[in-house]
Design a protein around this motif. Structure first.
Motif, PDB file in Angstrom:
ATOM      1  N   PRO A   1       0.831  -1.215   0.000  1.00  0.00           N
ATOM      2  CA  PRO A   1       0.000   0.000   0.000  1.00  0.00           C
ATOM      3  C   PRO A   1       0.861   1.258   0.000  1.00  0.00           C
ATOM      4  CG  PRO A   1       0.011  -0.990   2.177  1.00  0.00           C
ATOM      5  CD  PRO A   1       0.792  -1.905   1.304  1.00  0.00           C
ATOM      6  N   ILE A   2       1.079   1.807  -1.179  1.00  0.00           N
ATOM      7  CA  ILE A   2       1.922   2.980  -1.364  1.00  0.00           C
ATOM      8  C   ILE A   2       1.057   4.150  -1.804  1.00  0.00           C
ATOM      9  CG2 ILE A   2       3.917   3.912  -2.598  1.00  0.00           C
ATOM     10  CD1 ILE A   2       4.600   1.511  -0.844  1.00  0.00           C
ATOM     11  N   THR A   3       1.315   5.318  -1.249  1.00  0.00           N
ATOM     12  CA  THR A   3       0.550   6.502  -1.656  1.00  0.00           C
ATOM     13  C   THR A   3       1.123   7.075  -2.946  1.00  0.00           C
ATOM     14  OG1 THR A   3       1.933   7.877  -0.204  1.00  0.00           O
ATOM     15  CG2 THR A   3      -0.158   7.096   0.687  1.00  0.00           C
ATOM     16  N   THR A   4       0.361   6.950  -4.011  1.00  0.00           N
ATOM     17  CA  THR A   4       0.699   7.524  -5.310  1.00  0.00           C
ATOM     18  C   THR A   4      -0.600   8.074  -5.893  1.00  0.00           C
ATOM     19  OG1 THR A   4       0.259   5.500  -6.578  1.00  0.00           O
ATOM     20  CG2 THR A   4       2.501   5.775  -5.686  1.00  0.00           C
ATOM     21  N   PRO A   5      -0.521   8.962  -6.882  1.00  0.00           N
ATOM     22  CA  PRO A   5      -1.759   9.498  -7.456  1.00  0.00           C
ATOM     23  C   PRO A   5      -2.704   8.410  -7.972  1.00  0.00           C
ATOM     24  CG  PRO A   5       0.108  10.833  -8.134  1.00  0.00           C
ATOM     25  CD  PRO A   5       0.678   9.651  -7.417  1.00  0.00           C
ATOM     26  N   GLY A   6      -2.156   7.456  -8.728  1.00  0.00           N
ATOM     27  CA  GLY A   6      -2.995   6.391  -9.263  1.00  0.00           C
ATOM     28  C   GLY A   6      -3.531   5.473  -8.181  1.00  0.00           C
ATOM     29  N   GLY A   7      -2.654   5.082  -7.259  1.00  0.00           N
ATOM     30  CA  GLY A   7      -3.051   4.198  -6.179  1.00  0.00           C
ATOM     31  C   GLY A   7      -4.084   4.835  -5.270  1.00  0.00           C
ATOM     32  N   ASP A   8      -3.914   6.118  -5.006  1.00  0.00           N
ATOM     33  CA  ASP A   8      -4.864   6.817  -4.131  1.00  0.00           C
ATOM     34  C   ASP A   8      -6.255   6.869  -4.752  1.00  0.00           C
ATOM     35  OD1 ASP A   8      -2.764   7.222  -2.425  1.00  0.00           O
ATOM     36  OD2 ASP A   8      -2.467   9.337  -2.939  1.00  0.00           O
ATOM     37  N   GLU A   9      -6.301   7.033  -6.071  1.00  0.00           N
ATOM     38  CA  GLU A   9      -7.599   7.094  -6.761  1.00  0.00           C
ATOM     39  C   GLU A   9      -8.317   5.748  -6.675  1.00  0.00           C
ATOM     40  OE1 GLU A   9      -9.280   7.931 -11.282  1.00  0.00           O
ATOM     41  OE2 GLU A   9      -7.313   8.704 -10.691  1.00  0.00           O
ATOM     42  N   VAL A  10      -7.555   4.672  -6.903  1.00  0.00           N
ATOM     43  CA  VAL A  10      -8.139   3.330  -6.808  1.00  0.00           C
ATOM     44  C   VAL A  10      -8.584   3.040  -5.379  1.00  0.00           C
ATOM     45  CG1 VAL A  10      -7.602   0.862  -6.938  1.00  0.00           C
ATOM     46  CG2 VAL A  10      -6.893   2.396  -8.774  1.00  0.00           C
TER      47      VAL A  10
ATOM     48  N   ARG B   1       0.554   1.928   8.607  1.00  0.00           N
ATOM     49  CA  ARG B   1       0.663   3.122   7.759  1.00  0.00           C
ATOM     50  C   ARG B   1       0.995   2.745   6.314  1.00  0.00           C
ATOM     51  NH1 ARG B   1       6.054   4.183   6.685  1.00  0.00           N
ATOM     52  NH2 ARG B   1       7.592   3.236   8.088  1.00  0.00           N
ATOM     53  N   ALA B   2       0.753   3.701   5.432  1.00  0.00           N
ATOM     54  CA  ALA B   2       1.089   3.527   4.020  1.00  0.00           C
ATOM     55  C   ALA B   2       2.559   3.826   3.791  1.00  0.00           C
ATOM     56  CB  ALA B   2       0.232   4.454   3.168  1.00  0.00           C
ATOM     57  N   GLY B   3       3.084   3.300   2.703  1.00  0.00           N
ATOM     58  CA  GLY B   3       4.432   3.636   2.282  1.00  0.00           C
ATOM     59  C   GLY B   3       4.417   4.801   1.312  1.00  0.00           C
ATOM     60  N   LYS B   4       5.600   5.306   0.999  1.00  0.00           N
ATOM     61  CA  LYS B   4       5.745   6.411   0.051  1.00  0.00           C
ATOM     62  C   LYS B   4       6.426   5.907  -1.215  1.00  0.00           C
ATOM     63  CE  LYS B   4       8.267   9.015   2.728  1.00  0.00           C
ATOM     64  NZ  LYS B   4       8.474   8.296   3.990  1.00  0.00           N
ATOM     65  N   ALA B   5       6.249   6.650  -2.297  1.00  0.00           N
ATOM     66  CA  ALA B   5       6.910   6.282  -3.551  1.00  0.00           C
ATOM     67  C   ALA B   5       8.422   6.225  -3.371  1.00  0.00           C
ATOM     68  CB  ALA B   5       6.534   7.284  -4.641  1.00  0.00           C
ATOM     69  N   GLU B   6       8.947   7.074  -2.505  1.00  0.00           N
ATOM     70  CA  GLU B   6      10.392   7.091  -2.256  1.00  0.00           C
ATOM     71  C   GLU B   6      10.875   5.789  -1.623  1.00  0.00           C
ATOM     72  OE1 GLU B   6       9.016  11.080  -2.991  1.00  0.00           O
ATOM     73  OE2 GLU B   6       8.300   9.558  -1.572  1.00  0.00           O
ATOM     74  N   ASP B   7      10.017   5.112  -0.868  1.00  0.00           N
ATOM     75  CA  ASP B   7      10.382   3.818  -0.294  1.00  0.00           C
ATOM     76  C   ASP B   7      10.643   2.800  -1.399  1.00  0.00           C
ATOM     77  OD1 ASP B   7      10.053   4.696   2.391  1.00  0.00           O
ATOM     78  OD2 ASP B   7       7.894   4.379   2.235  1.00  0.00           O
ATOM     79  N   LEU B   8       9.809   2.831  -2.416  1.00  0.00           N
ATOM     80  CA  LEU B   8       9.997   1.945  -3.560  1.00  0.00           C
ATOM     81  C   LEU B   8      11.230   2.335  -4.359  1.00  0.00           C
ATOM     82  CD1 LEU B   8       8.140  -0.435  -4.452  1.00  0.00           C
ATOM     83  CD2 LEU B   8       7.090   1.116  -2.827  1.00  0.00           C
ATOM     84  N   ALA B   9      11.434   3.636  -4.533  1.00  0.00           N
ATOM     85  CA  ALA B   9      12.580   4.118  -5.286  1.00  0.00           C
ATOM     86  C   ALA B   9      13.885   3.665  -4.660  1.00  0.00           C
ATOM     87  CB  ALA B   9      12.536   5.644  -5.388  1.00  0.00           C
ATOM     88  N   GLU B  10      13.945   3.668  -3.341  1.00  0.00           N
ATOM     89  CA  GLU B  10      15.165   3.248  -2.651  1.00  0.00           C
ATOM     90  C   GLU B  10      15.424   1.756  -2.865  1.00  0.00           C
ATOM     91  OE1 GLU B  10      18.541   4.260  -1.123  1.00  0.00           O
ATOM     92  OE2 GLU B  10      16.922   5.737  -1.268  1.00  0.00           O
ATOM     93  N   ALA B  11      14.369   0.963  -2.824  1.00  0.00           N
ATOM     94  CA  ALA B  11      14.509  -0.475  -3.066  1.00  0.00           C
ATOM     95  C   ALA B  11      14.981  -0.742  -4.492  1.00  0.00           C
ATOM     96  CB  ALA B  11      13.181  -1.181  -2.802  1.00  0.00           C
ATOM     97  N   ILE B  12      14.410  -0.010  -5.442  1.00  0.00           N
ATOM     98  CA  ILE B  12      14.799  -0.170  -6.848  1.00  0.00           C
ATOM     99  C   ILE B  12      16.241   0.259  -7.055  1.00  0.00           C
ATOM    100  CG2 ILE B  12      14.366   0.690  -9.186  1.00  0.00           C
ATOM    101  CD1 ILE B  12      11.353   0.868  -8.323  1.00  0.00           C
ATOM    102  N   ALA B  13      16.625   1.369  -6.443  1.00  0.00           N
ATOM    103  CA  ALA B  13      18.007   1.848  -6.569  1.00  0.00           C
ATOM    104  C   ALA B  13      19.001   0.807  -6.069  1.00  0.00           C
ATOM    105  CB  ALA B  13      18.180   3.164  -5.811  1.00  0.00           C
ATOM    106  N   PHE B  14      18.658   0.149  -4.978  1.00  0.00           N
ATOM    107  CA  PHE B  14      19.539  -0.907  -4.470  1.00  0.00           C
ATOM    108  C   PHE B  14      19.678  -2.030  -5.487  1.00  0.00           C
ATOM    109  CE2 PHE B  14      19.499  -5.162  -2.461  1.00  0.00           C
ATOM    110  CZ  PHE B  14      20.831  -5.192  -2.055  1.00  0.00           C
ATOM    111  N   LEU B  15      18.561  -2.486  -6.038  1.00  0.00           N
ATOM    112  CA  LEU B  15      18.593  -3.641  -6.929  1.00  0.00           C
ATOM    113  C   LEU B  15      19.310  -3.374  -8.244  1.00  0.00           C
ATOM    114  CD1 LEU B  15      15.041  -5.129  -6.341  1.00  0.00           C
ATOM    115  CD2 LEU B  15      17.228  -6.124  -5.652  1.00  0.00           C
ATOM    116  N   VAL B  16      19.327  -2.138  -8.719  1.00  0.00           N
ATOM    117  CA  VAL B  16      20.038  -1.842  -9.972  1.00  0.00           C
ATOM    118  C   VAL B  16      21.479  -1.406  -9.727  1.00  0.00           C
ATOM    119  CG1 VAL B  16      17.914  -1.223 -11.180  1.00  0.00           C
ATOM    120  CG2 VAL B  16      19.270   0.585 -10.096  1.00  0.00           C
ATOM    121  N   SER B  17      21.879  -1.339  -8.467  1.00  0.00           N
ATOM    122  CA  SER B  17      23.235  -0.901  -8.124  1.00  0.00           C
ATOM    123  C   SER B  17      24.191  -2.078  -8.026  1.00  0.00           C
ATOM    124  CB  SER B  17      23.221  -0.154  -6.788  1.00  0.00           C
ATOM    125  OG  SER B  17      23.106  -1.077  -5.705  1.00  0.00           O
TER     126      SER B  17
END
Length: 259
Positions: A187-196, A220-236
């Motif tokens: 459950p991440i707060t994003t514009p699309g996710g919030d609408e759904v 609590r909900a997560g933030k888009a930045e939480d996902l970005a950090e996980a992605i940054a790790f995996l591509v590093s």
């Protein structure tokens, strides 16, 4: 000095990255995270939004068709001169109440195109360049890909297909030095996710607070930045021995995480 004791602000210096769905939400946060660490980034989207990173190069196009995906990939390579990182974050979810019988054939096809086939087509169009650079790919699926049913069955099915294909492709690419991993958001707060989520909570007669209360991590909900950090790790390079794996980012909900 350990290679892991590095300056993360320069971690992606000289790297060339493509982020689909990069104009807002998880894609925009990921693009900004890569830019902040020195990468040159192309974001793929139909148009810019307020949260689209200003430093990113926008390549606009429609990923719902093979021709559109191939055109976008070609232009992105021309703008970057190659690619080291591909993040497939494009996606869209729509709720069709009351159940899966309300989902039209056109909606099933559209969901498969944007939530699964867009990633497949873009990746196929870029695979030769990624082999050259021994690059890294992250596909953003969904924590609910196993659990979605009813009014969002088409979305869950498309994400399940994306997950299955991702795991298969990771094994094919591993001998070539190309890594592919999956990030599965809860459950991440994003514009699309919030609408759904608004549609879902309204139909259930509950508040946002009640919706998030099932999240083990502080409810609590997560933030888009939480996902970005996980992605940054995996591509590093920090994840240089990680491929074919799924990283759930859902506050402890795991495979039952929803939007």
């Amino acid at each position: 000095m350990s290679k892991y004791l590095l300056d993360l602000s320069k971690e992606f210096a000289g790297k060339k990255a493509i982020v689909t769905g990069g104009s807002r939400g998880i894609g925009a946060a990921t693009a900004q995270r890569l830019i902040d660490a020195g990468a040159k980034v192309v974001v793929v989207a139909r148009s810019r939004h307020e949260e689209t990173p200003k430093q990113a190069v926008l390549v606009s196009g429609d990923l719902r068709t093979l021709e559109g995906a191939q055109k976008v990939a070609k232009e992105a390579i021309e703008r970057l001169g190659g690619v080291d990182i591909l993040v497939n974050a494009a996606g869209a979810a729509r709720v069709h109440l009351p159940d899966s019988m309300a989902i039209s054939d056109e909606e099933w096809v559209d969901s498969l195109n944007i939530n699964f086939l867009s990633a497949l087509r873009v990746t196929n169009a870029l695979i030769a360049e990624l082999k050259k650079s021994k690059g890294a790919i992250v596909n953003v699926t969904s924590g609910g890909r196993i659990a979605y049913a009813g009014a969002m069955a088409h979305y869950g099915a498309a994400k399940a297909a994306l997950n299955n294909w991702s795991e298969a492709l990771a094994k094919e690419l591993a001998p070539l030095g190309v890594r592919l991993n999956i990030v599965s958001p809860g459950p991440i707060t994003t514009p699309g996710g919030d609408e759904v989520r608004k549609t879902i909570t309204s139909a259930m007669g509950i508040t946002n607070e009640q919706f998030f209360s099932v999240v083990p991590l502080e409810g609590r909900a997560g933030k888009a930045e939480d996902l970005a950090e996980a992605i940054a790790f995996l591509v590093s390079d920090r994840a240089s021995y990680v491929t074919g794996d799924t990283l759930f980012v859902g506050g402890g909900l795991g495979t039952l995480a929803a939007l």
